[in-house]
Write a protein that holds these residues in place. Structure first.
Motif, PDB file in Angstrom:
ATOM      1  N   PHE A 146      -9.099   7.658   7.438  1.00  0.00           N
ATOM      2  CA  PHE A 146     -10.401   7.297   7.223  1.00  0.00           C
ATOM      3  C   PHE A 146     -10.655   6.046   6.885  1.00  0.00           C
ATOM      4  O   PHE A 146     -11.250   4.794   6.815  1.00  0.00           O
ATOM      5  N   VAL A 147      -9.063   5.202   6.487  1.00  0.00           N
ATOM      6  CA  VAL A 147      -9.158   3.980   5.448  1.00  0.00           C
ATOM      7  C   VAL A 147      -9.512   2.884   6.938  1.00  0.00           C
ATOM      8  O   VAL A 147      -9.602   3.111   8.055  1.00  0.00           O
ATOM      9  N   VAL A 148      -9.846   1.482   6.100  1.00  0.00           N
ATOM     10  CA  VAL A 148     -10.721   0.593   6.959  1.00  0.00           C
ATOM     11  C   VAL A 148     -10.252  -0.833   7.093  1.00  0.00           C
ATOM     12  O   VAL A 148     -10.117  -1.386   7.500  1.00  0.00           O
ATOM     13  N   ASP A 149      -9.479  -0.531   5.476  1.00  0.00           N
ATOM     14  CA  ASP A 149      -8.330  -2.054   5.757  1.00  0.00           C
ATOM     15  C   ASP A 149      -7.600  -1.585   4.763  1.00  0.00           C
ATOM     16  O   ASP A 149      -7.280  -0.718   4.438  1.00  0.00           O
ATOM     17  N   GLU A 150      -7.016  -2.828   4.316  1.00  0.00           N
ATOM     18  CA  GLU A 150      -5.639  -3.182   3.453  1.00  0.00           C
ATOM     19  C   GLU A 150      -6.315  -2.793   1.962  1.00  0.00           C
ATOM     20  O   GLU A 150      -5.199  -1.712   1.550  1.00  0.00           O
ATOM     21  N   THR A 151      -7.727  -2.567   2.168  1.00  0.00           N
ATOM     22  CA  THR A 151      -7.419  -2.301   0.263  1.00  0.00           C
ATOM     23  C   THR A 151      -8.250  -0.610   0.569  1.00  0.00           C
ATOM     24  O   THR A 151      -7.731   0.099  -0.723  1.00  0.00           O
ATOM     25  N   SER A 152      -8.787  -0.064   1.267  1.00  0.00           N
ATOM     26  CA  SER A 152      -9.060   1.064   1.473  1.00  0.00           C
ATOM     27  C   SER A 152      -7.693   1.858   1.075  1.00  0.00           C
ATOM     28  O   SER A 152      -7.093   2.603   0.858  1.00  0.00           O
ATOM     29  N   PHE A 153      -6.752   1.217   2.382  1.00  0.00           N
ATOM     30  CA  PHE A 153      -5.600   2.044   2.006  1.00  0.00           C
ATOM     31  C   PHE A 153      -4.713   2.154   1.034  1.00  0.00           C
ATOM     32  O   PHE A 153      -4.051   3.145   0.567  1.00  0.00           O
ATOM     33  N   ALA A 154      -4.943   0.694   0.395  1.00  0.00           N
ATOM     34  CA  ALA A 154      -4.230   0.671  -1.331  1.00  0.00           C
ATOM     35  C   ALA A 154      -4.626   1.460  -1.652  1.00  0.00           C
ATOM     36  O   ALA A 154      -3.815   2.318  -2.232  1.00  0.00           O
ATOM     37  N   VAL A 155      -6.128   1.294  -2.356  1.00  0.00           N
ATOM     38  CA  VAL A 155      -6.682   2.779  -3.367  1.00  0.00           C
ATOM     39  C   VAL A 155      -6.077   3.923  -2.619  1.00  0.00           C
ATOM     40  O   VAL A 155      -6.022   5.053  -3.615  1.00  0.00           O
ATOM     41  N   LEU A 192      -4.288   6.521  -5.336  1.00  0.00           N
ATOM     42  CA  LEU A 192      -4.943   7.809  -5.455  1.00  0.00           C
ATOM     43  C   LEU A 192      -4.208   8.994  -4.899  1.00  0.00           C
ATOM     44  O   LEU A 192      -4.203  10.214  -6.090  1.00  0.00           O
ATOM     45  N   LEU A 193      -3.469   9.002  -3.972  1.00  0.00           N
ATOM     46  CA  LEU A 193      -2.761  10.457  -3.477  1.00  0.00           C
ATOM     47  C   LEU A 193      -1.789  10.185  -4.005  1.00  0.00           C
ATOM     48  O   LEU A 193      -1.032  11.735  -4.109  1.00  0.00           O
ATOM     49  N   ALA A 205       0.834  -1.066   0.265  1.00  0.00           N
ATOM     50  CA  ALA A 205      -0.180  -0.035  -0.023  1.00  0.00           C
ATOM     51  C   ALA A 205       0.885   1.184   0.506  1.00  0.00           C
ATOM     52  O   ALA A 205       0.161   2.675  -0.410  1.00  0.00           O
ATOM     53  N   ALA A 206       1.689   1.365   0.864  1.00  0.00           N
ATOM     54  CA  ALA A 206       2.892   2.457   1.010  1.00  0.00           C
ATOM     55  C   ALA A 206       3.006   2.752  -1.204  1.00  0.00           C
ATOM     56  O   ALA A 206       3.820   4.024  -0.810  1.00  0.00           O
ATOM     57  N   GLY A 207       3.969   1.436  -1.116  1.00  0.00           N
ATOM     58  CA  GLY A 207       4.536   1.855  -3.013  1.00  0.00           C
ATOM     59  C   GLY A 207       3.747   2.390  -3.842  1.00  0.00           C
ATOM     60  O   GLY A 207       4.040   2.943  -4.680  1.00  0.00           O
ATOM     61  N   LEU A 208       2.327   1.682  -4.055  1.00  0.00           N
ATOM     62  CA  LEU A 208       1.255   2.164  -4.612  1.00  0.00           C
ATOM     63  C   LEU A 208       1.023   3.612  -4.813  1.00  0.00           C
ATOM     64  O   LEU A 208       0.742   4.363  -5.616  1.00  0.00           O
ATOM     65  N   PHE A 209       1.301   4.072  -3.506  1.00  0.00           N
ATOM     66  CA  PHE A 209       1.666   5.664  -4.118  1.00  0.00           C
ATOM     67  C   PHE A 209       2.943   5.913  -5.334  1.00  0.00           C
ATOM     68  O   PHE A 209       2.292   6.774  -6.240  1.00  0.00           O
ATOM     69  N   PHE A 210       3.126   5.209  -5.464  1.00  0.00           N
ATOM     70  CA  PHE A 210       4.466   5.238  -6.593  1.00  0.00           C
ATOM     71  C   PHE A 210       4.123   4.754  -8.167  1.00  0.00           C
ATOM     72  O   PHE A 210       5.111   5.280  -9.301  1.00  0.00           O
ATOM     73  N   ILE A 211       3.437   4.359  -8.193  1.00  0.00           N
ATOM     74  CA  ILE A 211       2.432   3.640  -9.137  1.00  0.00           C
ATOM     75  C   ILE A 211       1.673   4.764  -9.692  1.00  0.00           C
ATOM     76  O   ILE A 211       1.768   4.592 -10.564  1.00  0.00           O
ATOM     77  N   GLY A 212       0.423   5.175  -8.400  1.00  0.00           N
ATOM     78  CA  GLY A 212      -0.112   6.686  -9.757  1.00  0.00           C
ATOM     79  C   GLY A 212       1.261   7.474  -9.481  1.00  0.00           C
ATOM     80  O   GLY A 212       0.630   8.362 -10.557  1.00  0.00           O
ATOM     81  N   TYR A 213       1.426   7.403  -8.616  1.00  0.00           N
ATOM     82  CA  TYR A 213       2.797   9.346  -8.878  1.00  0.00           C
ATOM     83  C   TYR A 213       3.555   9.135 -10.742  1.00  0.00           C
ATOM     84  O   TYR A 213       3.746   9.541 -11.229  1.00  0.00           O
ATOM     85  N   THR A 214       4.035   7.424 -10.661  1.00  0.00           N
ATOM     86  CA  THR A 214       4.876   7.422 -12.479  1.00  0.00           C
ATOM     87  C   THR A 214       3.323   7.530 -13.126  1.00  0.00           C
ATOM     88  O   THR A 214       3.952   8.009 -14.645  1.00  0.00           O
ATOM     89  N   PRO A 270      -5.770  18.726  -3.836  1.00  0.00           N
ATOM     90  CA  PRO A 270      -6.638  17.244  -4.401  1.00  0.00           C
ATOM     91  C   PRO A 270      -5.713  16.574  -3.345  1.00  0.00           C
ATOM     92  O   PRO A 270      -5.359  15.407  -2.559  1.00  0.00           O
ATOM     93  N   TRP A 271      -4.048  16.634  -3.423  1.00  0.00           N
ATOM     94  CA  TRP A 271      -3.085  15.607  -2.716  1.00  0.00           C
ATOM     95  C   TRP A 271      -3.645  15.811  -1.448  1.00  0.00           C
ATOM     96  O   TRP A 271      -3.654  14.722   0.210  1.00  0.00           O
ATOM     97  N   GLY A 272      -3.732  17.437  -0.610  1.00  0.00           N
ATOM     98  CA  GLY A 272      -4.114  17.481   0.581  1.00  0.00           C
ATOM     99  C   GLY A 272      -5.605  16.861   1.165  1.00  0.00           C
ATOM    100  O   GLY A 272      -5.162  16.537   2.040  1.00  0.00           O
TER     101      GLY A 272
END
Length: 449
Positions: A106-115, A119-120, A62-71, A96-98
């Motif tokens: 307000f994430v509730v599980d690993e899926t919402s955290f990853a999403v 998006l960030l 999930a932490a790394g997915l930030f960089f997929i969206g970024y890339t 939008p980033w803020g």
């Protein structure tokens, strides 16, 4: 090139000095906020994992997915920066980033955290390369490593200040029924939204539009930047052809290796420090700040030295070699001597952060105009894949071995290879005030040209 009339040095120096004081403080504050928002997950890891049931691998993904969206969105975002200008485009990125950074509370599980992390990354995409490109519109080549060093200084400072700040916010656990990590995301995400509203009134797109420069100063800046652009050897200054340039791809791969170390350290240093001993959250955050404080002491000096000597590739190779040695030592001493491990991590942080300014100044000097926006975007996009790979692989190795040692040693190897690659690719190229602006076989100095 000999027919180019250079602006008076006093006028140019005055214009550059004004640009530094007018532009750099705001940009550094914005990058401080950006870096804090993307890396504060490292401080929230243990509490979030306990509350949401996240494994180290799930958290790393999930932490790394930030960089997929970024890339995915980095190059298109830089195209927008070139078309619409810094004021409007950076504001478009900030708001939008803020909001999404705050939404992570307000994430509730690993899926919402990853999403949310994905998006960030999309929202923040292009901010860093947009700023690097923005600097090419304002500062001569011979100033860029130092200017980028000031900009990059926001990274270790963000971690140095952000560590105790995040630790303090985590101790708000239970306030108003929210977890401490939720307060951390809410409070640290808000400044991006607020700055997004005022940036259009504070930034100036190009020297020609700056009311705070005299006509003579505008002409001086425009002349020297036009001179630097004229020295760029790429015949095609359009956006798309730059994406095929092999030099840009080479620097993109080198940036990838460097970013592996940057974000591997940023995301996992709190956990590494946790292996050194039992610390309450706030005390741990103070220990985490030590390597970043050490790095902040050397960034400007090393970047200015790279500009002064013109040997930017050498400076990058030395820095990344030092970082590799530091991480290797940290990996070998984690279970032996906590103090030696902390010294080693500090050495690694110094090496990693002093490499960034000179590395970016080399790749930023490859192109001019729209091609510069494309090339810088490409280098950043490929580099940021390292931000995905690093936490994912280190997380997987942590789950597999029960320790961060294997991941730290892997990152040390990646940095050593990047140091060698930088020297082999860029070390033989002519450098000076116009690094990489000359052709690969042109060894003329600025005066001879």
């Amino acid at each position: 090139m000999s027919n180019v009339v250079s602006p008076p040095s006093t006028v140019l120096s005055r214009a550059v000095r004004k640009a530094r004081w007018r532009i750099l403080p705001l940009i550094c504050v914005l990058y401080f906020i950006a870096y804090l928002d993307r890396n504060n997950v490292g401080f929230a890891r243990e509490a979030m994992s306990a509350d949401l049931g996240l494994t180290a691998s799930a958290f790393g993904l999930a932490a790394g997915l930030f960089f997929i969206g970024y890339t995915l969105c980095e190059i298109p975002s830089n195209a927008g920066m070139h078309r619409f200008g810094a004021r409007r485009w950076i504001s478009r990125i900030l708001i939008p980033w803020g909001l999404l950074a705050m939404g992570t509370a307000f994430v509730v599980d690993e899926t919402s955290f990853a999403v949310l992390r994905f998006l960030l990354g999309i929202a923040e995409a292009g901010f860093f390369p947009a700023v690097v490109f923005y600097f090419t519109l304002w500062f001569p080549v011979r100033e860029r490593a130092a200017v980028l060093g000031v900009f990059v200084l926001a990274q270790p400072i963000a971690n140095m200040i952000g560590a105790p700040l995040s630790g303090a916010l985590l101790e708000l656990d239970g306030l108003a029924g929210l977890h401490g990590w939720q307060w951390m995301y809410l409070i640290q995400g808000l400044p991006a939204v607020l700055f997004g509203l005022v940036v259009p009134f504070l930034l100036t797109d190009r020297p020609a539009a700056a009311r705070w420069l005299t006509t003579e100063e505008k002409d001086a800046l425009d002349a020297v930047i036009a001179h630097d652009d004229a020295r760029v050897t790429a015949a095609d200054h359009r956006f798309l052809p730059a994406l095929k340039d092999l030099r840009a791809w080479a620097y993109a791969l080198l940036n990838f290796g460097m970013v592996l170390g940057i974000y591997g350290l940023a995301f996992w240093l709190p956990s590494i420090v946790g292996e050194l001993g039992e610390f309450p959250p706030f005390q741990r955050s103070l220990v985490v700040a030590i390597p970043y404080a050490a790095a902040a002491c050397f960034v400007l000096w090393w970047s200015r030295r790279a500009d002064r000597t013109g040997k930017r590739a050498w400076h990058v190779a030395v820095s990344l070699g030092v970082a590799a040695i530091g991480l290797l030592s940290a990996g070998m001493t984690l279970s032996v001597s906590p103090w030696l491990a902390m010294v080693s991590l500090s050495v690694a942080a110094i090496g990693i952060y002093t490499a960034i300014g000179p590395m970016l100044s080399m790749s930023a000097s490859l192109f001019a105009g729209a091609a510069a926006a494309a090339g810088i975007g490409l280098v950043g996009a490929v580099g940021n894949i390292g931000g995905f790979v690093s936490p994912l692989v280190v997380g997987w190795l942590t789950d597999a071995t029960g320790s961060t040692k294997a991941g730290v040693l892997l990152l040390a190897g990646a940095l050593a290879l990047t140091a060698l690659g930088t020297w082999l690719f860029a070390g033989h190229r002519p450098e000076g005030d116009t690094t990489l602006a000359l052709g690969p076989n042109d060894t003329r100095t600025e005066s001879e040209a």
